[in-house]
Scaffold this motif. Structure first.
Motif, PDB file in Angstrom:
ATOM      1  N   UNK A  21       0.552  -1.532  -0.181  1.00 17.39           N
ATOM      2  CA  UNK A  21      -0.247  -0.170  -0.187  1.00 17.39           C
ATOM      3  C   UNK A  21       0.449   1.115   0.322  1.00 17.39           C
ATOM      4  N   UNK A  22       1.862   0.923   0.303  1.00 14.26           N
ATOM      5  CA  UNK A  22       2.768   2.514  -0.246  1.00 14.26           C
ATOM      6  C   UNK A  22       3.169   2.827  -1.261  1.00 14.26           C
ATOM      7  N   UNK A  23       3.305   4.522  -1.333  1.00 14.44           N
ATOM      8  CA  UNK A  23       3.353   5.089  -2.501  1.00 14.44           C
ATOM      9  C   UNK A  23       3.819   6.557  -2.042  1.00 14.44           C
ATOM     10  N   UNK A  24       3.562   7.023  -3.313  1.00 13.80           N
ATOM     11  CA  UNK A  24       3.683   8.588  -3.962  1.00 13.80           C
ATOM     12  C   UNK A  24       2.535   9.215  -4.026  1.00 13.80           C
ATOM     13  N   UNK A  25       2.707  10.625  -4.163  1.00 16.27           N
ATOM     14  CA  UNK A  25       1.413  11.277  -4.152  1.00 16.27           C
ATOM     15  C   UNK A  25       1.670  11.046  -5.433  1.00 16.27           C
ATOM     16  N   UNK A  26       0.200  10.385  -6.035  1.00 18.78           N
ATOM     17  CA  UNK A  26       0.244  10.126  -7.636  1.00 18.78           C
ATOM     18  C   UNK A  26       0.416  11.650  -8.455  1.00 18.78           C
ATOM     19  N   UNK A  67      -4.416  16.939   0.561  1.00 21.80           N
ATOM     20  CA  UNK A  67      -3.511  18.237   1.033  1.00 21.80           C
ATOM     21  C   UNK A  67      -3.348  18.752  -0.478  1.00 21.80           C
ATOM     22  N   UNK A  68      -2.935  17.822  -1.698  1.00 17.82           N
ATOM     23  CA  UNK A  68      -2.499  18.131  -2.923  1.00 17.82           C
ATOM     24  C   UNK A  68      -3.922  18.848  -3.685  1.00 17.82           C
ATOM     25  N   UNK A  69      -5.223  17.756  -3.236  1.00 14.88           N
ATOM     26  CA  UNK A  69      -6.147  18.916  -3.582  1.00 14.88           C
ATOM     27  C   UNK A  69      -6.485  20.462  -2.915  1.00 14.88           C
ATOM     28  N   UNK A  70      -6.380  20.421  -1.211  1.00 11.54           N
ATOM     29  CA  UNK A  70      -7.103  21.496  -0.879  1.00 11.54           C
ATOM     30  C   UNK A  70      -5.963  22.624  -1.129  1.00 11.54           C
ATOM     31  N   UNK A  71      -4.833  22.631  -1.739  1.00 16.52           N
ATOM     32  CA  UNK A  71      -4.084  23.257  -1.827  1.00 16.52           C
ATOM     33  C   UNK A  71      -3.812  23.665  -3.228  1.00 16.52           C
ATOM     34  N   UNK A  72      -5.019  22.638  -4.350  1.00 17.59           N
ATOM     35  CA  UNK A  72      -4.562  23.756  -5.494  1.00 17.59           C
ATOM     36  C   UNK A  72      -6.058  23.783  -5.753  1.00 17.59           C
ATOM     37  N   UNK A  73      -6.987  23.309  -5.020  1.00 15.60           N
ATOM     38  CA  UNK A  73      -8.128  23.999  -5.542  1.00 15.60           C
ATOM     39  C   UNK A  73      -8.666  24.714  -4.468  1.00 15.60           C
ATOM     40  N   UNK A  74      -8.555  24.886  -3.669  1.00 15.76           N
ATOM     41  CA  UNK A  74      -8.844  25.820  -2.753  1.00 15.76           C
ATOM     42  C   UNK A  74      -7.635  27.265  -2.098  1.00 15.76           C
ATOM     43  N   UNK A  85      -4.848  24.425 -12.542  1.00 17.90           N
ATOM     44  CA  UNK A  85      -3.761  24.001 -12.004  1.00 17.90           C
ATOM     45  C   UNK A  85      -4.259  22.371 -11.936  1.00 17.90           C
ATOM     46  N   UNK A  86      -3.179  21.791 -11.237  1.00 18.86           N
ATOM     47  CA  UNK A  86      -3.099  20.239 -11.333  1.00 18.86           C
ATOM     48  C   UNK A  86      -4.041  19.549  -9.953  1.00 18.86           C
ATOM     49  N   UNK A  87      -5.428  20.315  -9.796  1.00 20.37           N
ATOM     50  CA  UNK A  87      -6.306  20.770  -9.107  1.00 20.37           C
ATOM     51  C   UNK A  87      -6.911  18.582  -8.572  1.00 20.37           C
ATOM     52  N   UNK A  88      -7.073  18.320  -9.568  1.00 18.59           N
ATOM     53  CA  UNK A  88      -7.923  16.316  -8.981  1.00 18.59           C
ATOM     54  C   UNK A  88      -6.814  15.556  -9.536  1.00 18.59           C
ATOM     55  N   UNK A  89      -5.471  15.917 -10.115  1.00 16.72           N
ATOM     56  CA  UNK A  89      -3.813  15.672 -10.297  1.00 16.72           C
ATOM     57  C   UNK A  89      -4.495  13.512  -9.854  1.00 16.72           C
ATOM     58  N   UNK A  90      -4.543  13.326  -8.850  1.00 13.50           N
ATOM     59  CA  UNK A  90      -4.846  12.831  -8.043  1.00 13.50           C
ATOM     60  C   UNK A  90      -5.437  11.812  -8.188  1.00 13.50           C
ATOM     61  N   UNK A  91      -7.316  12.460  -8.891  1.00 16.22           N
ATOM     62  CA  UNK A  91      -8.050  11.922  -8.854  1.00 16.22           C
ATOM     63  C   UNK A  91      -7.892  11.139 -10.121  1.00 16.22           C
ATOM     64  N   UNK A  92      -8.734   9.855  -9.984  1.00 10.18           N
ATOM     65  CA  UNK A  92      -8.687   8.735 -11.043  1.00 10.18           C
ATOM     66  C   UNK A  92      -9.219   9.454 -12.142  1.00 10.18           C
ATOM     67  N   UNK A  98     -15.629  14.070 -12.763  1.00  8.06           N
ATOM     68  CA  UNK A  98     -17.072  14.763 -11.781  1.00  8.06           C
ATOM     69  C   UNK A  98     -16.739  16.373 -11.574  1.00  8.06           C
ATOM     70  N   UNK A  99     -15.297  15.741 -10.597  1.00  9.48           N
ATOM     71  CA  UNK A  99     -15.231  17.034  -9.989  1.00  9.48           C
ATOM     72  C   UNK A  99     -14.886  17.476 -10.972  1.00  9.48           C
ATOM     73  N   UNK A 100     -14.588  18.694 -11.965  1.00 12.07           N
ATOM     74  CA  UNK A 100     -14.482  19.235 -12.563  1.00 12.07           C
ATOM     75  C   UNK A 100     -15.453  19.854 -13.165  1.00 12.07           C
ATOM     76  N   UNK A 101     -17.044  19.195 -13.431  1.00 11.96           N
ATOM     77  CA  UNK A 101     -18.087  19.741 -13.617  1.00 11.96           C
ATOM     78  C   UNK A 101     -18.747  20.043 -12.620  1.00 11.96           C
ATOM     79  N   UNK A 102     -18.227  19.630 -11.231  1.00  6.38           N
ATOM     80  CA  UNK A 102     -18.342  20.256  -9.695  1.00  6.38           C
ATOM     81  C   UNK A 102     -17.537  21.348  -9.775  1.00  6.38           C
ATOM     82  N   UNK A 103     -16.841  21.985  -9.930  1.00  7.93           N
ATOM     83  CA  UNK A 103     -15.499  23.033  -9.837  1.00  7.93           C
ATOM     84  C   UNK A 103     -15.919  24.234  -8.664  1.00  7.93           C
ATOM     85  N   UNK A 104     -17.218  24.838  -9.018  1.00 12.27           N
ATOM     86  CA  UNK A 104     -17.838  26.013  -8.197  1.00 12.27           C
ATOM     87  C   UNK A 104     -17.504  25.154  -6.853  1.00 12.27           C
TER      88      UNK A 104
END
Length: 186
Positions: A21-26, A67-74, A85-92, A98-104
Motif C-alpha cells: 500500500x506504499x506510494x507517493x502522491x500520484x 492536501x494536494x487537492x486542498x492546496x490546488x483547489x482552495x 492547475x492540477x488540483x484533480x491530478x490525484x483523482x482517477x 466529475x469534480x471538474x463538472x462540480x468545480x464551483x
C-alpha cells in the motif's frame, strides 16, 4: 449558500495495488505553498490487521494526496486566479471529470478572481483505513477545511466531506467523493 455533491466512480483498470500500500502522491508534486495552518492528520477507524505505525504512515500518505487537492483547489498558490492547475491530478480519470463538472463546489474557481488571499484557519484530515489480512485496500479521508477569503469577496467558507481512495501503482488515488461547502456564519 450550501452545495453538495456525491460521486463514486470506478477505478481505472490500469492501476494495480502496491503489495504494502506504499506510494507517493500520484501527481508527485508534493505540497503546494499555502497560507494559514498545516493539515492535522488523524488516524480514524482501522478495519483489518494494521499496526499503529503502519496506520499512521498510511494516513500521512493519504493526507498528502488530500492536501494536494486542498492546496490546488482552495488555499494554495497566488490569488487572484481563475485556474485550477492540477488540483484533480490525484483523482482517477472518472472522478476528475466529475469534480471538474462540480468545480464551483470542488474548488475556489468561482471566486478565485475576486479574492486577494485565501487563508486556512482549520485543516483536518481524519483517515479511515481498510486493511484485510494486513494489506491496505482502501481509505476514506474525512476532510474539514475552514478558509478565510479576503478581497472583493470577504467571508469564511467551510469545505467538509469525504474522499474515497484506493492504493495503486501510481500512489493513492481518489475515486469518489461526497463533499459540501458553505459559508460560516457568525
Amino acid at each position: 449558500m450550501l452545495g453538495a455533491v456525491i460521486a463514486l466512480t470506478g477505478c481505472s483498470g490500469d492501476d494495480g495495488d502496491q503489495p504494502d500500500g506504499s506510494s507517493t502522491s500520484g501527481s508527485g508534486t508534493g505540497a503546494t505553498e499555502h497560507r494559514g495552518i498545516d493539515t492535522r492528520v488523524e488516524v480514524g477507524d482501522v478495519v483489518g490487521r494494521l499496526g499503529k505505525g503502519a496506520a499512521k504512515e498510511a494516513a500521512a500518505k493519504v493526507a498528502k494526496v488530500v492536501d494536494t487537492w486542498l492546496d490546488g483547489a482552495y488555499v494554495g498558490g497566488d490569488f487572484p486566479r481563475s485556474s485550477l492547475g492540477d488540483a484533480f491530478g490525484d483523482f482517477t480519470d472518472d472522478a476528475a471529470r466529475s469534480a471538474t463538472k462540480q468545480k464551483a463546489l470542488m474548488s475556489n474557481v468561482a471566486v478565485g478572481a475576486k479574492v486577494d488571499e485565501v487563508t486556512a484557519v482549520r485543516r483536518v484530515v481524519s483517515v479511515d483505513l481498510l486493511a484485510p489480512k494486513g494489506k491496505l485496500a482502501g481509505a476514506t479521508a474525512h476532510v474539514n477545511l475552514v478558509m478565510k477569503l479576503s478581497g472583493d469577496v470577504n467571508r469564511t467558507d467551510q469545505v467538509r466531506g469525504r474522499l474515497v481512495l484506493t492504493p495503486t501503482k501510481k500512489g493513492w488515488r481518489i475515486f469518489g467523493f461526497d463533499v459540501d461547502r458553505g459559508e460560516v456564519k457568525g
